[in-house]
Design a protein around this motif. Structure first.
Motif, PDB file in Angstrom:
ATOM      1  N   PRO A 159     -68.630   7.201  10.449  1.00 53.78           N
ATOM      2  CA  PRO A 159     -67.722   8.119   9.599  1.00 53.78           C
ATOM      3  C   PRO A 159     -67.710   9.516  10.418  1.00 53.78           C
ATOM      4  O   PRO A 159     -67.279  10.238   9.649  1.00 53.78           O
ATOM      5  CB  PRO A 159     -67.960   7.369   8.397  1.00 53.78           C
ATOM      6  CG  PRO A 159     -69.004   5.889   8.365  1.00 53.78           C
ATOM      7  CD  PRO A 159     -68.942   5.765  10.371  1.00 53.78           C
ATOM      8  N   ALA A 160     -68.998   9.912  10.518  1.00 51.77           N
ATOM      9  CA  ALA A 160     -70.015  10.932  10.868  1.00 51.77           C
ATOM     10  C   ALA A 160     -69.003  11.688  12.169  1.00 51.77           C
ATOM     11  O   ALA A 160     -68.869  13.193  11.366  1.00 51.77           O
ATOM     12  CB  ALA A 160     -70.911  11.352  11.075  1.00 51.77           C
ATOM     13  N   GLU A 161     -68.760  10.662  13.207  1.00 55.21           N
ATOM     14  CA  GLU A 161     -68.087  11.443  14.128  1.00 55.21           C
ATOM     15  C   GLU A 161     -66.887  11.881  13.634  1.00 55.21           C
ATOM     16  O   GLU A 161     -66.375  12.484  14.249  1.00 55.21           O
ATOM     17  CB  GLU A 161     -67.438  10.181  15.100  1.00 55.21           C
ATOM     18  CG  GLU A 161     -68.904   9.774  15.849  1.00 55.21           C
ATOM     19  CD  GLU A 161     -69.460   8.955  16.995  1.00 55.21           C
ATOM     20  OE1 GLU A 161     -67.963   7.704  16.615  1.00 55.21           O
ATOM     21  OE2 GLU A 161     -70.466   8.094  17.451  1.00 55.21           O
ATOM     22  N   VAL A 162     -65.998  11.051  13.096  1.00 57.08           N
ATOM     23  CA  VAL A 162     -64.903  10.911  12.359  1.00 57.08           C
ATOM     24  C   VAL A 162     -64.772  12.408  10.967  1.00 57.08           C
ATOM     25  O   VAL A 162     -63.554  13.335  11.567  1.00 57.08           O
ATOM     26  CB  VAL A 162     -63.992   9.859  11.364  1.00 57.08           C
ATOM     27  CG1 VAL A 162     -63.145  10.548  10.410  1.00 57.08           C
ATOM     28  CG2 VAL A 162     -64.065   9.011  12.301  1.00 57.08           C
ATOM     29  N   ALA A 163     -65.619  12.709  10.411  1.00 54.51           N
ATOM     30  CA  ALA A 163     -66.163  13.581   9.942  1.00 54.51           C
ATOM     31  C   ALA A 163     -65.963  14.833  10.725  1.00 54.51           C
ATOM     32  O   ALA A 163     -65.380  15.987  10.393  1.00 54.51           O
ATOM     33  CB  ALA A 163     -66.795  13.397   8.781  1.00 54.51           C
ATOM     34  N   GLY A 202     -74.307   4.400   7.110  1.00 50.69           N
ATOM     35  CA  GLY A 202     -74.347   2.439   6.926  1.00 50.69           C
ATOM     36  C   GLY A 202     -74.719   1.808   7.543  1.00 50.69           C
ATOM     37  O   GLY A 202     -74.881   1.239   7.912  1.00 50.69           O
ATOM     38  N   ASP A 203     -73.780   1.026   6.318  1.00 52.07           N
ATOM     39  CA  ASP A 203     -73.412  -0.705   6.683  1.00 52.07           C
ATOM     40  C   ASP A 203     -72.817   0.147   8.437  1.00 52.07           C
ATOM     41  O   ASP A 203     -71.621   0.295   8.705  1.00 52.07           O
ATOM     42  CB  ASP A 203     -72.980  -1.910   6.099  1.00 52.07           C
ATOM     43  CG  ASP A 203     -72.629  -2.700   6.464  1.00 52.07           C
ATOM     44  OD1 ASP A 203     -73.381  -3.763   6.008  1.00 52.07           O
ATOM     45  OD2 ASP A 203     -71.856  -3.319   7.683  1.00 52.07           O
ATOM     46  N   PRO A 204     -72.579  -1.445   9.745  1.00 51.44           N
ATOM     47  CA  PRO A 204     -71.980  -0.725  10.438  1.00 51.44           C
ATOM     48  C   PRO A 204     -70.545  -2.106  10.827  1.00 51.44           C
ATOM     49  O   PRO A 204     -69.151  -1.100  11.420  1.00 51.44           O
ATOM     50  CB  PRO A 204     -72.557  -1.227  11.568  1.00 51.44           C
ATOM     51  CG  PRO A 204     -73.886  -2.979  10.542  1.00 51.44           C
ATOM     52  CD  PRO A 204     -73.648  -2.018  10.023  1.00 51.44           C
ATOM     53  N   LEU A 205     -70.048  -2.438   9.566  1.00 51.46           N
ATOM     54  CA  LEU A 205     -69.201  -2.805   9.427  1.00 51.46           C
ATOM     55  C   LEU A 205     -68.785  -2.282   8.074  1.00 51.46           C
ATOM     56  O   LEU A 205     -68.685  -2.471   6.765  1.00 51.46           O
ATOM     57  CB  LEU A 205     -68.902  -5.061   8.698  1.00 51.46           C
ATOM     58  CG  LEU A 205     -68.063  -5.376   8.763  1.00 51.46           C
ATOM     59  CD1 LEU A 205     -67.609  -5.691   9.982  1.00 51.46           C
ATOM     60  CD2 LEU A 205     -68.156  -7.218   7.906  1.00 51.46           C
ATOM     61  N   ASN A 206     -67.771  -1.243   8.610  1.00 49.52           N
ATOM     62  CA  ASN A 206     -66.994  -0.231   7.603  1.00 49.52           C
ATOM     63  C   ASN A 206     -65.224  -0.202   7.697  1.00 49.52           C
ATOM     64  O   ASN A 206     -65.412   0.141   9.288  1.00 49.52           O
ATOM     65  CB  ASN A 206     -67.479   0.944   7.502  1.00 49.52           C
ATOM     66  CG  ASN A 206     -67.751   1.388   8.712  1.00 49.52           C
ATOM     67  OD1 ASN A 206     -66.958   2.979   9.283  1.00 49.52           O
ATOM     68  ND2 ASN A 206     -69.275   1.498   9.469  1.00 49.52           N
ATOM     69  N   VAL A 207     -64.471   0.463   7.303  1.00 46.23           N
ATOM     70  CA  VAL A 207     -63.109   0.832   7.309  1.00 46.23           C
ATOM     71  C   VAL A 207     -63.715   2.618   6.824  1.00 46.23           C
ATOM     72  O   VAL A 207     -64.348   2.290   5.679  1.00 46.23           O
ATOM     73  CB  VAL A 207     -62.345   0.497   7.123  1.00 46.23           C
ATOM     74  CG1 VAL A 207     -61.396   1.460   6.722  1.00 46.23           C
ATOM     75  CG2 VAL A 207     -61.907  -1.443   7.254  1.00 46.23           C
ATOM     76  N   ILE A 208     -63.143   3.601   7.129  1.00 48.17           N
ATOM     77  CA  ILE A 208     -62.814   4.805   7.319  1.00 48.17           C
ATOM     78  C   ILE A 208     -61.553   4.952   6.587  1.00 48.17           C
ATOM     79  O   ILE A 208     -60.512   5.018   7.218  1.00 48.17           O
ATOM     80  CB  ILE A 208     -63.019   5.275   7.943  1.00 48.17           C
ATOM     81  CG1 ILE A 208     -64.478   5.724   8.633  1.00 48.17           C
ATOM     82  CG2 ILE A 208     -63.256   6.926   7.869  1.00 48.17           C
ATOM     83  CD1 ILE A 208     -65.199   5.521   9.977  1.00 48.17           C
TER      84      ILE A 208
END
Length: 403
Positions: A159-163, A202-208
């Motif tokens: 998520p931080a990389e996407v941001a 946060g949790d490694p299992l995520n969708v952005i």
């Protein structure tokens, strides 16, 4: 229908909710199995009364997969997969390696389906980008004003990389929603904006979920503005590029050789035509190799392969192309012949000539092999004192031939 054939591998999708979320068919298949392959996270979701031997996948998986299946020949084998096994999952890999007739798939809703359900998004109108094995720059191809994108994350840092990528591309106000452990007891949803993203990993299992706001638009059609590229001047001008791409005629899954790639614009726009398009850029200048790599990443196709070397020698060992573009090196001995030989039956070759010498090569090839010749002259309006006049670029001869 339940398969009794031990040669058939049953692939069961499972969500973060674990065993309780499985259908009766999925539970029965796992209960009957003698061996269950899967990732450690998925295997840990099985209850103790599932008695099958549990075999975690090795890393790297793909080279070991045929041997793993062969080692369990004669046993009832199941594979535990995350979500829908046929959506960026192990099911598709097994179908490719073992054959579709050797697998039986019992899917679970994918994380993308669950995310769309939580957000109320129309999945048919939402782009999906997987960063599980791809660089974050891959997302760049999908970014455009007003677009909704669901991103499959590699891990907690995605998520931080996407941001960071969105802010760098001129979309700091984009809303980002991270959906973790969808369907599980630990489900969590957090929201922020790209420009001031400060959420801890946060949790490694995520969708952005990315909801693009206003920002710079990048067209999907061929002929991006010249300013979209870093270049030392070796760049096919946008008008010529658009005509050249039309002649090359990219189709999903096809492989292009871009010989004498310069700044890489032809290979980049070939790959932007469809996510399945592939390209190899061959360039003799080390500085331009770096430029091509940078252009590909910035324009959302970091998978463009760049080969540093001079044709025809640099073409040895490359996979057979469907289409070849020669933008440089036409007058070098052996380049055209080597390309024509490498082209698969039914493939297409397009060559652009801008000098008298390269035009002579094209004219000779046309006389011998036929095809189509197009001569293109581009003029752009430019200031002449207080008025506007026409500035001409060098004419380009485009030869197109099919094998």
């Amino acid at each position: 229908m339940r398969s009794e054939n031990p040669a058939v591998v049953t692939v069961v999708g499972i969500g973060a909710g674990g065993w309780p979320g499985l259908s009766g068919t999925g539970r029965e298949a796992l209960a009957r199995a003698e061996v269950i392959f899967g990732g450690a996270r998925q295997l840990d979701l099985l209850p103790g009364d599932v008695t099958a031997r549990r075999r975690p996948w090795p890393a790297p998986l793909l080279p070991a997969l045929p041997g793993l299946l062969e080692s369990e020949a004669g046993h009832r084998v199941a594979v535990l997969a995350s979500g829908d096994p046929m959506f960026h999952g192990i099911g598709a890999t097994l179908a490719r390696v073992a054959g579709p007739d050797r697998i039986r798939v019992i899917p679970h809703p994918s994380s993308v389906s669950l995310a769309a359900a939580r957000l109320g998004w129309d999945l048919a109108r939402t782009d999906v980008v997987s960063l599980v094995t791809a660089p974050v720059a891959t997302l760049g191809r999908a970014i455009n004003p007003g677009r909704r994108i669901l991103v499959l994350a590699r891990g907690a840092d995605t998520p931080a990389e996407v941001a960071t990528l969105l802010a760098a591309r001129g979309y700091p106000e984009t809303q980002i929603t991270v959906l973790e452990q969808l369907g599980g007891a630990g489900e969590r949803i957090v929201t922020g904006t790209a420009g001031d993203w400060a959420m801890p990993a946060g949790d490694p299992l995520n969708v952005i979920a990315v909801e693009c706001g206003e920002g710079p638009a990048i067209p999907l059609v061929a002929g991006l503005p010249d300013e979209a590229y870093e270049t030392d001047g070796q760049l096919t001008k946008r008008e010529v590029r658009a005509v050249t791409l039309a002649a090359l005629a990219p189709v999903p899954g096809a492989l292009l050789w871009d010989v004498g790639a310069g700044s890489g614009s032809i290979g980049v726009e070939w790959m932007r035509a469809h996510p399945a398009c592939r390209a190899i850029a061959i360039e003799s200048s080390a500085e331009r190799v770096a430029t091509i790599t940078a252009n590909a990443a910035r324009l959302g196709v970091p998978g463009l392969r760049v080969v540093h070397g001079r044709a025809p020698g640099a073409l040895d060992g490359l996979p057979e192309p469907d289409t070849i573009f020669i933008g440089g090196g036409l007058t070098r001995d052996g380049v055209l012949d080597r390309c024509l030989t490498a082209l698969r039956p039914g493939g297409r070759l397009v060559a652009n000539a801008v000098t008298v010498e390269s035009e002579a090569v094209v004219a000779g090839a046309y006389a011998k092999l036929g095809g189509e010749l197009t001569r293109l002259t581009v003029q752009r309006g430019s200031p002449v004192g207080g008025f506007t006049g026409w500035r001409s670029f060098m004419p380009v001869t485009i030869w197109t031939v099919s094998r």
